[in-house]
Design a protein around this motif. Structure first.
Motif, PDB file in Angstrom:
ATOM      1  N   PRO A 183       0.832  -1.208   0.000  1.00 16.54           N
ATOM      2  CA  PRO A 183       0.000   0.000   0.000  1.00 16.54           C
ATOM      3  C   PRO A 183       0.869   1.263   0.000  1.00 16.54           C
ATOM      4  CG  PRO A 183      -0.712  -1.551   1.693  1.00 16.54           C
ATOM      5  CD  PRO A 183       0.594  -2.051   1.195  1.00 16.54           C
ATOM      6  N   LEU A 184       0.320   2.344  -0.542  1.00 14.66           N
ATOM      7  CA  LEU A 184       1.014   3.628  -0.524  1.00 14.66           C
ATOM      8  C   LEU A 184       0.730   4.326   0.803  1.00 14.66           C
ATOM      9  CD1 LEU A 184       0.323   4.975  -4.140  1.00 14.66           C
ATOM     10  CD2 LEU A 184       2.412   3.951  -3.251  1.00 14.66           C
ATOM     11  N   THR A 185       1.788   4.538   1.571  1.00 17.10           N
ATOM     12  CA  THR A 185       1.631   5.163   2.892  1.00 17.10           C
ATOM     13  C   THR A 185       2.516   6.391   3.086  1.00 17.10           C
ATOM     14  OG1 THR A 185       3.293   3.646   3.805  1.00 17.10           O
ATOM     15  CG2 THR A 185       0.958   2.993   3.991  1.00 17.10           C
ATOM     16  N   THR A 186       3.545   6.573   2.248  1.00 21.00           N
ATOM     17  CA  THR A 186       4.456   7.710   2.389  1.00 21.00           C
ATOM     18  C   THR A 186       4.715   8.349   1.028  1.00 21.00           C
ATOM     19  OG1 THR A 186       6.461   6.373   2.091  1.00 21.00           O
ATOM     20  CG2 THR A 186       5.604   6.616   4.346  1.00 21.00           C
ATOM     21  N   PRO A 187       4.919   9.677   0.972  1.00 19.13           N
ATOM     22  CA  PRO A 187       5.175  10.348  -0.302  1.00 19.13           C
ATOM     23  C   PRO A 187       6.392   9.814  -1.046  1.00 19.13           C
ATOM     24  CG  PRO A 187       4.611  11.956   1.374  1.00 19.13           C
ATOM     25  CD  PRO A 187       4.789  10.643   2.088  1.00 19.13           C
ATOM     26  N   SER A 188       7.407   9.359  -0.317  1.00 20.92           N
ATOM     27  CA  SER A 188       8.639   8.895  -0.977  1.00 20.92           C
ATOM     28  C   SER A 188       8.385   7.719  -1.912  1.00 20.92           C
ATOM     29  CB  SER A 188       9.686   8.526   0.076  1.00 20.92           C
ATOM     30  OG  SER A 188       9.210   7.482   0.900  1.00 20.92           O
ATOM     31  N   GLN A 189       7.336   6.957  -1.668  1.00 20.72           N
ATOM     32  CA  GLN A 189       7.025   5.825  -2.546  1.00 20.72           C
ATOM     33  C   GLN A 189       6.679   6.273  -3.956  1.00 20.72           C
ATOM     34  OE1 GLN A 189       4.145   4.278   0.559  1.00 20.72           O
ATOM     35  NE2 GLN A 189       4.813   2.316  -0.310  1.00 20.72           N
ATOM     36  N   LEU A 190       6.179   7.512  -4.082  1.00 25.07           N
ATOM     37  CA  LEU A 190       5.789   8.018  -5.399  1.00 25.07           C
ATOM     38  C   LEU A 190       6.992   8.230  -6.311  1.00 25.07           C
ATOM     39  CD1 LEU A 190       3.091  10.659  -4.344  1.00 25.07           C
ATOM     40  CD2 LEU A 190       2.712   8.336  -5.176  1.00 25.07           C
ATOM     41  N   ASN A 191       8.188   8.341  -5.735  1.00 23.52           N
ATOM     42  CA  ASN A 191       9.398   8.528  -6.549  1.00 23.52           C
ATOM     43  C   ASN A 191       9.689   7.322  -7.432  1.00 23.52           C
ATOM     44  OD1 ASN A 191      10.106  11.131  -5.584  1.00 23.52           O
ATOM     45  ND2 ASN A 191      10.968  10.227  -3.729  1.00 23.52           N
ATOM     46  N   HIS A 192       9.086   6.187  -7.120  1.00 22.82           N
ATOM     47  CA  HIS A 192       9.389   4.952  -7.844  1.00 22.82           C
ATOM     48  C   HIS A 192       8.198   4.443  -8.650  1.00 22.82           C
ATOM     49  CE1 HIS A 192      12.918   5.036  -5.285  1.00 22.82           C
ATOM     50  NE2 HIS A 192      12.137   5.058  -4.222  1.00 22.82           N
ATOM     51  N   LEU A 193       7.180   5.278  -8.810  1.00 19.75           N
ATOM     52  CA  LEU A 193       5.987   4.872  -9.550  1.00 19.75           C
ATOM     53  C   LEU A 193       5.792   5.761 -10.779  1.00 19.75           C
ATOM     54  CD1 LEU A 193       3.458   4.354  -6.597  1.00 19.75           C
ATOM     55  CD2 LEU A 193       4.715   2.599  -7.864  1.00 19.75           C
ATOM     56  N   PRO A 194       5.181   5.225 -11.831  1.00 22.25           N
ATOM     57  CA  PRO A 194       4.895   6.065 -13.010  1.00 22.25           C
ATOM     58  C   PRO A 194       3.928   7.173 -12.650  1.00 22.25           C
ATOM     59  CG  PRO A 194       3.784   3.927 -13.169  1.00 22.25           C
ATOM     60  CD  PRO A 194       4.717   3.831 -12.004  1.00 22.25           C
ATOM     61  N   PHE A 195       4.189   8.380 -13.180  1.00 21.73           N
ATOM     62  CA  PHE A 195       3.404   9.553 -12.818  1.00 21.73           C
ATOM     63  C   PHE A 195       2.795  10.181 -14.061  1.00 21.73           C
ATOM     64  CE2 PHE A 195       2.884  14.049 -11.617  1.00 21.73           C
ATOM     65  CZ  PHE A 195       2.173  13.893 -10.430  1.00 21.73           C
ATOM     66  N   ILE A 196       1.542  10.623 -13.939  1.00 24.24           N
ATOM     67  CA  ILE A 196       0.838  11.299 -15.030  1.00 24.24           C
ATOM     68  C   ILE A 196       0.852  12.805 -14.734  1.00 24.24           C
ATOM     69  CG2 ILE A 196      -1.291  11.445 -16.358  1.00 24.24           C
ATOM     70  CD1 ILE A 196       0.086   8.672 -16.359  1.00 24.24           C
ATOM     71  N   ASP A 197       1.533  13.576 -15.583  1.00 22.12           N
ATOM     72  CA  ASP A 197       1.727  15.009 -15.354  1.00 22.12           C
ATOM     73  C   ASP A 197       0.754  15.812 -16.210  1.00 22.12           C
ATOM     74  OD1 ASP A 197       2.603  17.540 -14.886  1.00 22.12           O
ATOM     75  OD2 ASP A 197       4.600  17.285 -15.726  1.00 22.12           O
ATOM     76  N   CYS A 198      -0.098  16.608 -15.541  1.00 22.93           N
ATOM     77  CA  CYS A 198      -1.089  17.415 -16.270  1.00 22.93           C
ATOM     78  C   CYS A 198      -0.520  18.726 -16.800  1.00 22.93           C
ATOM     79  CB  CYS A 198      -2.297  17.689 -15.381  1.00 22.93           C
ATOM     80  SG  CYS A 198      -3.425  16.290 -15.298  1.00 22.93           S
ATOM     81  N   ASP A 199       0.711  19.068 -16.438  1.00 23.82           N
ATOM     82  CA  ASP A 199       1.421  20.155 -17.120  1.00 23.82           C
ATOM     83  C   ASP A 199       0.766  21.531 -16.967  1.00 23.82           C
ATOM     84  OD1 ASP A 199       3.446  21.206 -18.650  1.00 23.82           O
ATOM     85  OD2 ASP A 199       2.447  20.870 -20.543  1.00 23.82           O
ATOM     86  N   PHE A 200      -0.033  21.738 -15.908  1.00 25.78           N
ATOM     87  CA  PHE A 200      -0.696  23.037 -15.784  1.00 25.78           C
ATOM     88  C   PHE A 200       0.107  24.024 -14.963  1.00 25.78           C
ATOM     89  CE2 PHE A 200      -2.395  20.222 -12.543  1.00 25.78           C
ATOM     90  CZ  PHE A 200      -2.304  20.963 -11.385  1.00 25.78           C
TER      91      PHE A 200
END
Length: 306
Positions: A183-200
């Motif tokens: 499960p995702l419990t800390t922001p640091s985990q997001l550094n290793h996951l694919p991210f969708i950037d809305c570019d706004f």
């Protein structure tokens, strides 16, 4: 109760323009009055208030600490005065004429279309030209009556009225979250996951998240980028990564259906303030005031609809 103001409201307009321009000459040009009149109104305002608001020398104008506070209050007073005049003018005459509007692509086709349809339906004597743009348009330089923009206003020849704040949140599809090893419990985990950037916000390489007063910065791996929320939402629904969506528009239905779920709900990305910007000389246009009300109405309806 004191019935007479100790100053003239018109003098506040002059004072505000001088503060923004830091120049009597530039302020006089924008206001369409002689420099001597601007100077006289400033002197009278300071005399009426019994306080020094500006420091003037041959090279520049600076604002006193009290002047800065007076300026802050004067902007609110002038906004209310503009609103009253627009209300009165609107009661006298039905809004009519043409309006050319630039709306950032990231806000979305659905919102722009609903604003356009509602405005044209309510005001049959109006004409509307909406353009979706992927750059920060300037009303005067780019030939628009109204533009939607984010960030601070740096041009004193323009008026900016806040339309709404996009409260954004991290999210992902149920399928994407289900296939994660933990499960995702800390922001640091997001550094290793694919991210969708809305570019706004100009595609920053780093993303700041907040939980109360605490701030953390992450560097997600951008898998896909688009300058439109609908496109990014589809990427998220297809399980291609974690992304950022606004709560008021785009995915309220998916949240209710459970096809998109919040991620790290205690951590929030930066909110985005959207303003309606138009030339100073159109301050009292009842057509623009009518469009502003419709734009606010639709964002409220988007927030409330299932």
């Amino acid at each position: 109760m004191e019935q007479n103001l100790p100053f003239n409201v018109d003098s506040l307009l002059v004072f505000s323009k001088v503060v923004e321009c830091r120049s009597l000459s530039k302020a006089a040009q924008l206001l369409g009055m002689p420099k001597s009149t601007v100077s006289r109104k400033l002197t009278k305002l300071e005399e009426d208030l019994g306080a020094k608001l500006l420091r003037k020398n041959t090279h520049q104008i600076s604002v006193t600490d009290l002047g800065e506070r007076v300026y802050s209050h004067s902007m609110k007073i002038l906004a209310e005065a503009n609103g009253i005049r627009a209300l009165v003018e609107g009661g006298k005459q039905e809004p009519q004429g043409g309006l050319r509007v630039a709306i950032p692509t990231f806000i979305g086709i659905d919102y722009a279309a609903r604003v356009g349809v509602t405005f044209l339906s309510n005001f049959p004597k109006s004409q509307l030209d909406i353009r979706l743009v992927d750059y920060l348009a300037h009303p005067i330089k780019d030939g628009y009556d109204v533009v939607f923009g984010i960030g601070p206003l740096r041009d004193s020849t323009l008026i900016a009225r806040k339309l709404f704040t996009l409260d954004c949140f991290l999210c992902a599809s149920t399928d994407f979250l289900a296939q994660l090893p933990e499960p995702l419990t800390t922001p640091s985990q997001l550094n290793h996951l694919p991210f969708i950037d809305c570019d706004f916000l100009g595609s920053p390489h780093k993303l700041q998240l907040a939980r109360g007063r605490r701030r953390v910065e992450i560097s997600p791996l951008v898998r896909a980028r688009a300058n439109n929320f609908q496109i990014c939402k589809q990427y998220i629904l297809e399980g291609l990564g974690v992304g950022i969506m606004p709560r008021q528009i785009i995915c309220s239905g998916e949240l209710q259906q459970g096809t998109i779920l919040p991620v790290l709900p205690d951590w929030s990305p930066e909110s985005v303030e959207v303003h309606m910007i138009y030339p100073f000389q159109l301050s009292f246009s009842n057509l623009i005031s009518a469009f502003y009300k419709i734009a606010q109405q639709i964002i409220t309806e988007n927030s409330e609809r299932p």
